[in-house]
Design a protein around this motif. Structure first.
Motif: not given
Length: 369
Positions: A213-215, A222-223, A264-265, A270-272
């Protein structure tokens, strides 16, 4: 048959869309380069090309012209300073090469020529990685970009070889035989291929943990950290409302959130969906902000971020983690957030009550040598 045709039509449409986007970006880059009198326009234009293609690969929907102009302006100074460093490196190598080439009758000059040759190969590979590093890790300083690009060039031999071959093939073969392609794809197409080859591997170096589910990655990879404001709005707007500018200035400044240790999760797009912002203060790491989106709570992500920070803090010889800081919004956990005490107790924090809130810290057992 209809589904078959529809599938191939979709692929063809996507291909045409990419070609259109690459051509537009390339033309804008050439115009920007000329507008900057080439000397001051080339490096910002190149970095803007990479930045826009990266966002397109991330499936961002963006207006090409407006985004190009905004990105070009934003990176103008930093990109030119980085470009000046690259030019200086190549100037030193070039002068050294001609110095040793001027007299090949001595062993010293032959050895010097060989050394400069190897250094030039390293510089070429580093230069190829620089735009990728620049847009993948925008919070890096230029010195960090140079160091990181060199390390990656030497530490990722397969990707490095592919990037080098792509660059040599495109400019050594395609551009010579198809000169008419230059105004339309000379910068954008090599950038597109290089990003495809390297960006996932580079980001993988900053992954702390991941599941289906997440990274979770460090903040310096993270840009767009400013979008973390949406998490604040969701969790804190009713309790402690702040505007966007205040959040960016107070929460994301390196004095409040060290990007090397803050986390940041991210979801699959790629949405936090969570974050942990921390900064070192003397012998401790102060956690300024710990948030996880409602839909991702009770899955252990907050605990895993705390554990990751604990491990990193030990390597930095820190003695404890602390909730709150005199630099941040709260110097301790306010009473209004008392419902989170159970989480901190389960993750090994000590809690002390007083009139102003809760003093919460976690002693770190053992310090790495």
């Amino acid at each position: 048959m209809d589904k078959y045709m529809e599938k191939h039509h979709s692929k063809f449409s996507r291909l045409m869309e990419w070609i259109y986007q690459l051509v537009v970006i390339n033309v804008l880059a050439l115009i920007a380069t000329l507008a900057g009198l080439v000397v001051f326009g080339f490096f910002p234009a190149l970095m803007t090309v990479y930045a826009m293609i990266k966002r397109l690969l991330d499936k961002d929907d963006l207006p090409l012209f407006k985004t190009f102009v905004t990105t070009f302006r934003t990176c103008f100074v930093k990109a030119n300073l980085l470009g000046a460093a690259v030019v200086l490196i190549w100037a030193v190598l070039g002068l050294s090469w001609f110095f040793y080439l001027g007299d090949l009758e001595t062993t010293f000059h032959w050895i010097g020529l060989v050394v400069v040759g190897f250094l030039a190969i390293g510089a070429f590979l580093m230069t190829a990685y620089l735009p990728i590093s620049f847009v993948t890790f925008p919070r890096f300083k230029n010195v960090e970009h140079l160091r990181f690009a060199l390390v990656m060039a030497l530490g990722m031999p397969l990707a490095t070889l592919l990037i080098a071959l792509n660059t040599v093939f495109f400019y050594g073969v395609v551009m010579i035989r198809l000169v008419t392609v230059a105004p339309f794809l000379s910068l954008s197409l090599p950038a597109f291929v290089n990003l495809l080859l390297a960006r996932k591997k580079l980001l993988g170096l900053f992954v702390v943990f991941a599941d289906e589910q997440v990274t979770c990655r460090t903040l310096n990879s993270y840009p767009r950290p400013e979008v973390l404001w949406s998490l604040w709005q969701e969790a804190m707007e009713d309790v402690y409302p702040i505007d966007y500018e205040t959040f960016v200035r107070t929460s994301l400044d390196p004095a409040h959130a060290d990007p090397r240790f803050s986390l940041v999760l991210l979801d699959g797009k790629e949405e936090p969906v969570g974050c942990l912002l921390t900064v070192r203060e003397e012998d401790r790491f102060s956690i300024q902000l710990l948030l996880v989106e409602k839909g991702y709570r009770r899955r252990g992500y907050g605990r895993r971020m705390i554990e990751a920070l604990s491990d990193n803090a030990l390597t930095q010889h820190a003695s404890k983690l602390v909730i709150g800081s005199t630099r941040g919004y709260f110097n301790r956990l306010p009473r209004v957030f008392g419902q989170s005490l159970g989480f901190f107790e389960k993750t090994g924090f000590d809690i002390r009550h007083d009139e102003d809130g809760f003093e919460i810290d976690k002693p770190l057992k053992g310090v790495s040598a």
